[in-house]
Design a protein around this motif. Structure first.
Motif, PDB file in Angstrom:
ATOM      1  N   LEU A   1       0.017   6.557  -1.046  1.00 14.78           N
ATOM      2  CA  LEU A   1       1.438   6.219  -1.074  1.00 14.78           C
ATOM      3  C   LEU A   1       1.704   4.925  -0.304  1.00 14.78           C
ATOM      4  O   LEU A   1       2.543   4.109  -0.700  1.00 14.78           O
ATOM      5  N   HIS A   2       0.971   4.722   0.784  1.00  7.38           N
ATOM      6  CA  HIS A   2       1.189   3.520   1.600  1.00  7.38           C
ATOM      7  C   HIS A   2       0.930   2.249   0.794  1.00  7.38           C
ATOM      8  O   HIS A   2       1.603   1.235   0.996  1.00  7.38           O
ATOM      9  N   ARG A   3      -0.024   2.334  -0.092  1.00  7.15           N
ATOM     10  CA  ARG A   3      -0.379   1.164  -0.906  1.00  7.15           C
ATOM     11  C   ARG A   3       0.733   0.760  -1.887  1.00  7.15           C
ATOM     12  O   ARG A   3       0.739  -0.338  -2.406  1.00  7.15           O
ATOM     13  N   LYS A   4       1.591   1.725  -2.200  1.00  4.11           N
ATOM     14  CA  LYS A   4       2.603   1.477  -3.244  1.00  4.11           C
ATOM     15  C   LYS A   4       4.020   1.703  -2.711  1.00  4.11           C
ATOM     16  O   LYS A   4       4.776   2.546  -3.243  1.00  4.11           O
ATOM     17  N   PRO A   5       4.402   0.979  -1.693  1.00  2.00           N
ATOM     18  CA  PRO A   5       5.755   1.184  -1.146  1.00  2.00           C
ATOM     19  C   PRO A   5       6.803   0.726  -2.150  1.00  2.00           C
ATOM     20  O   PRO A   5       6.644  -0.310  -2.798  1.00  2.00           O
ATOM     21  N   GLU A   6       7.828   1.500  -2.278  1.00  2.20           N
ATOM     22  CA  GLU A   6       8.910   1.162  -3.207  1.00  2.20           C
ATOM     23  C   GLU A   6      10.248   1.327  -2.490  1.00  2.20           C
ATOM     24  O   GLU A   6      10.555   2.396  -1.987  1.00  2.20           O
ATOM     25  N   PRO A   7      11.035   0.258  -2.450  1.00  5.32           N
ATOM     26  CA  PRO A   7      12.327   0.358  -1.748  1.00  5.32           C
ATOM     27  C   PRO A   7      13.291   1.286  -2.484  1.00  5.32           C
ATOM     28  O   PRO A   7      13.036   1.735  -3.616  1.00  5.32           O
ATOM     29  N   ALA A   8      14.391   1.505  -1.844  1.00  5.96           N
ATOM     30  CA  ALA A   8      15.413   2.447  -2.282  1.00  5.96           C
ATOM     31  C   ALA A   8      15.680   2.447  -3.795  1.00  5.96           C
ATOM     32  O   ALA A   8      15.908   1.391  -4.381  1.00  5.96           O
TER      33      ALA A   8
END
Lengths: 423, 423, 423, 423
Positions: free
Chosen positions: B13-20
């Motif tokens: 999940l850390h590799r694919k951060p997605e904002p709000a």
């Protein structure tokens, strides 16, 4: 070209405004027109511009986007290829026998302004409003490019004896293309240089034979780098780049006026920060300073640098400043201006000729003018009045298309007259 | 899930951060995990969120970009489809016989921060740094989502008798998703609600059994509209939106502190203008104000609105202000906090338990907590200490992965204990 | 003293407010009262104050003006002589046999505020409004001095066995007198120290037995020196001290709030320049910063110094900063507070006793409290509620005179009780 | 008067500089000189000035202080009496038979500037530095008054046939006296008006026969009234006048430059607040705006008023603005200038004559010039070069005394020549 042809070309260009260094469609369209003539030479790409002197070229992604758009709009892929990397603009050489070498410089770029959709705005009402959202020919360079083609045709069809060089210069609005074109070598043999601008608050029917008062200008790009922090949980740990920028803006506009003459300052672009709840780590501004003389411009730039440095210091931010594009001032030569005036007085539709006027703005045509003058040639910047409803650089700017023919007649007439001038 | 599995999921999940509201990949990945369980119900899309209460949803183009990226990253297209239009997040219901209904809320969104590439930054050094340039899990929500899955698995494998509802909430960072999730109806039967946050300056081994001191918060977006003008030729015709914004920034930060308690103000984003030589027609800022109580937040918002209005007036600009996302304050219930504390004291690796602490920030978990409390239930916001090298919302934030297990053990243990609690 | 005598003395003092270090009439009037008692010692002038620790003493001309005014108002010339050079205030020692040494500190200075002339303002309506235009007892120190005399009389007439030292401290409002009085040596044998303040938003009938939460404070005086120039003929030759100051003000108020607790900043006085047509060579500001702890105050002061330095830099000005008066925070001792509370509960007219409260402001009584505590003694700052129509430091501040007797009774009662306390 | 007498009178006046409307000693000393002549009339006090048109007269206390000082300096009490209430200045009428009426206007006021004590500063080195601390003849009006007396004597001793009126005008520096003198009626019959200024960056030996380019000017005095509050205990209750003023200063200097010509803005005086720990209730600024034309000045004033109004609004302050003294622009008449130039070329010590120059500042001599021109007369503002080490309005300004004789010769010569001019 008759008036209809001029209007039609101008409208075509108007529909596709492209900001500095992105004039892919525009250049391709101009080159298509140029190919109608029996030119001695047609320089495009790195042949037209001294690459290292180009200023303010956008990054590759930005260029690619506009390049692709030009492709989609049907620009000739072969021409486009020559322009890759932002080498827009062109230099056309028309030889017509013995005689003087005369240059004409027109600029071709648009502006990042959203064009008006109002009913009173002719391009919107008559269906040739910008198709590029957020971009607009809000300074008449569509007319300039058109006049350039018109003059070329008029000369090609005339008895003119000599050489005409037409400089379709990109990136005037960012003071980015003038120097690159001036330094490429094509001006070396130019004995007379004309440059042209429509409008400038002169009404249709008025010609200004010799514009001076170019403000020297310098662009500045400042980046403030602080430190981000959680705005709720630990605001004291931030070093706030947006506060630094804001202090800089206040104080840039507050630089003291100068008793030696006109100065200007503008912060034209700001951006910074990433989210409401983060103290901004970075903020950036793009500004320009101007002066009636180079000294005045340098006074402004010196003060601006002090302001930026100390504003960063207030918020413990680091600062980087890039001094960007600059242009010097220049003067029109009275001898040449007088010839222009003489011709203009005989042109149909011209009701008044001003001997000179101040631009009150900046122009990188000054690089070309100075280059020619340095070599002993004469230069003159010509104003072609046109009723324009909105001011230059506003969403409702427009040109009175009747004046396209004025420009062609005055400039072509002057060029013909120069062939007869005793050296 | 053993520690390795927790670490592995968190890093993924850390590799694919997605904002709000752009947590397409994240939600899809979570749903994949959820499908391993024998759930009574799994709500995604409009079933998980009351659409009209979502705040701060970006425009379609922005959503589309992240949606496409999720697709390219291999997210299940079928799941993605359910999330279209920014309906990210999920609610999972696990029934395990008779007993109380317990809710656990975890948030899942990333931040618009560029992650550090420094060697000392573990995600960079160990190869799981963000693959989304300009976005980062800089507040530990990757850990929260992971702990959520871990707790679900622990409960599924335990003797727990009752119902567990897991709320994977999107858009916490913009205070955007809490209300939408609270209003969707899935909290109606929840008797106990737990929420969790890692870090908050508490070291590994420390558990905070009951966080209070949520700052009430309100977002503001202000747009100044003036009039563009040529900065050299007619600066006096402009109405300068950048000067208006700059005056507003100065004075927003200058709003008087309040003797009743803590307040905050931040202008997190600015942008304006189009070119150095154009007086800016438009400039925009995104700000937030906070207060230790709702009254204090409203004092700040009232003052901020006055500042914005008058700053626009100084430069004859029009102003539009959108009051955006807001969240109230909330309190953890001592009875539930005490149970959490009791369980925590028995967990391996936990070396200290704080009875309570102040968040000093804002959280839209307060919407869910207040909803449960309104219905007579109990709520507790739990802090799980984790050594974090950089502060929250900074490029070097990271979590000590040893603490993932602490979070799972404390929360799962508490949920089990609640099954035995006399009503 | 009966209530009428207290009211009469308070009103007399109210009519003659004197700001810091200018309390000539006030001190003389107090000394007159003190001469009614059989004192062991009466210290005035350099005997009462450690001269080198006085802070914020005005210049000689200013002192002379107030000195002369006191003379004209009929103050005893002999007493005045002892106060020359701004040595205002007094220390009275009353010995009543064996027993503990108890100190009571009251402050006596007024404020530079123009008192209200409104009909609703009792001093105006009843004819005892300030006779010193521009000065006012807007913080109740007239009441404090009166209560001091009242307590002395009450103790003199009581069975109290021990020594009472009364400290009439000047210059509290500029944090200027506390340290000088604390360092003069008269506190060395003081075992218990009481200090008192009326009002503070507590209504008549309420006593606060132990005030804490004194904000640490530091004064700053900054002078910007640029260069004057003719504002019309050569503005560019100026270095504008007023612009520098203005930038400093913006950014001082913009110092980030701190997550560790309350902070304050205020620019209370500005002045600069000499004429409309001269670019100002000099500008000066007087500011203060505060913090809930000394560390927070120092954070503010450090940031303030950076702001001042860089703001000067923006306009090429020189800067001098004098860090002026400072006061630390302090705590009331619970044992002593508890005795005060016990006594207060038995006093006529007292309807409520608060165990403690935060001041939320600063006080240089903390110097005296810390000095006593350092020597092993106990200190307590006592609040005496009084209905006050306007806030402290506003033109409509006033005290409910019924509360003068409350103050005397609570403090005298406590002092008597202390004689009986086992050491 | 020979050169020694001129130098001696100039130094005497230099020692006693008196700012606007406080020229009691100066006027008395001038009147003493005037009494040496056989004047037709000598107007002082309300006879010399139209009282209602005086602008910027200080309050009574201020006037009284300077009046008393003049008395102490030995000014004739009888003359002083006529000047009471700030009716300074004088008009002298010398009749010499038939012929034209010629006016000469000189100004007489000093400035609120502290004169240099440096060794390089001649007045300090030679012992005639200002005896009035904080005031200085920093613009040469001591020389102007001296030249006025010198011209009167020269004409009285010459063959001039006609009438000479000498206007010793007060309060030029605050643009305060010109209109009052112009409106009093003594200009009605004046056919030619001369005015004179030394220096202006012209070296000794240079005469400017006709100065134009007077900037129109307007003074503004703004008072911000908010609400005081205790800066530590209840900062939120304040409405901070100093913050309002500071925002105004930032934005006044930030008023956009104008493309039609030169503009100026200066905030020359600020003051506000009473104590570090009080949120300032009141703050005041004195500013001026100028423009190359009246329209440009009005543009600046309009923008300034908007800035002031909205800056007050940001901090919920009330605002009062007094538009103070104003002066229009004016032009020197070429016919008269040409006579001055002709005379100047024949004067000993004059090495160069400029046909015209721009003042680049403001002057209320324009009121007198316009009045004469309105009546069909001619006016000319004459510059008398003088080497001046420091700039005008700086502490090291001084005049080269050799130039006093130049001024007398050029002006007296011109006046004589006018007697012979055919009407």
């Amino acid at each position: 070209m008759d008036e209809d042809a001029l209007v039609s070309l101008r409208r075509e260009l108007h529909r596709k405004p492209e900001p500095a260094w992105r004039e892919f469609y525009t250049t391709a369209r101009i080159v298509e027109e140029l190919e109608r003539f029996d030119l001695e030479a047609l320089h495009v790409g790195p042949e037209a511009l001294a690459g290292e002197h180009r200023m303010g070229v956008p990054d590759g992604a930005e260029l690619a986007e506009w390049y692709d758009q030009a492709t989609e709009s049907g620009a000739d892929p072969e021409i486009l290829e020559a322009l890759e990397g932002g080498y827009t603009g062109a230099v056309a050489v028309l030889e017509c026998g013995e005689g003087p070498t005369v240059g004409l410089r027109v600029d071709i770029d648009g502006l990042p302004i959203e064009e008006s959709e109002g009913k009173a705005h002719v391009p919107a009402a008559e269906g040739f409003r910008s198709e590029h959202e957020g971009a607009m020919h809000a300074c008449g360079h569509d007319a300039h490019a058109t006049v350039g083609i018109g003059v070329l045709e008029a000369i090609a069809e005339s008895d003119f004896s000599g050489t005409l060089k037409l400089f379709f210069q990109p990136a005037e609005e960012v003071i980015g293309g003038g120097k690159a074109m001036a330094e490429r070598g094509h001006l070396e043999d130019v004995e007379y240089l004309l440059a042209v601008h429509v409008g400038l608050d002169h009404p249709t029917g008025e010609i200004v034979a010799g514009i001076d008062g170019f403000l020297a200008v310098s662009h500045l790009e400042a980046t403030f780098t602080g430190e981000s922090a959680h705005a709720g949980a630990s605001p004291e740990e931030g070093r706030n780049a947006i506060q630094a920028l804001s202090t800089a803006v206040d104080n840039l506009y507050g630089i003291a006026r100068h008793s030696d003459g006109a100065t200007r300052v503008n912060v034209g672009v700001i951006e910074g920060g990433t989210a409401a709840n983060i103290v901004a780590e970075q903020a950036r501004l793009v500004a320009e300073v101007r002066g009636e003389t180079t000294e005045l411009m340098e006074y402004m730039r010196g003060r601006a640098e002090t302001v930026l440095e100390s504003a960063a210091g207030i918020h413990d931010c680091e600062l980087t400043v890039e001094v960007g594009a600059q242009a010097p001032s220049a003067e029109s030569d009275p001898e040449l201006a007088s010839i222009v005036g003489g011709v203009a007085r005989g042109v149909d539709g011209v009701e008044g000729v001003l001997e000179r006027d101040d631009l009150g703005g900046s122009e990188d045509a000054t690089f070309l003018m100075r280059e020619v003058q340095k070599n002993g040639g004469l230069a003159c910047y010509v104003g072609v009045g046109t009723d324009h409803p909105g001011g230059h650089h506003t969403p409702t700017f427009d040109v009175d298309e009747a004046t396209l023919a004025h420009g062609v007649a005055v400039l072509a007439g002057t060029i013909e007259r120069l062939a007869d001038r005793p050296v």
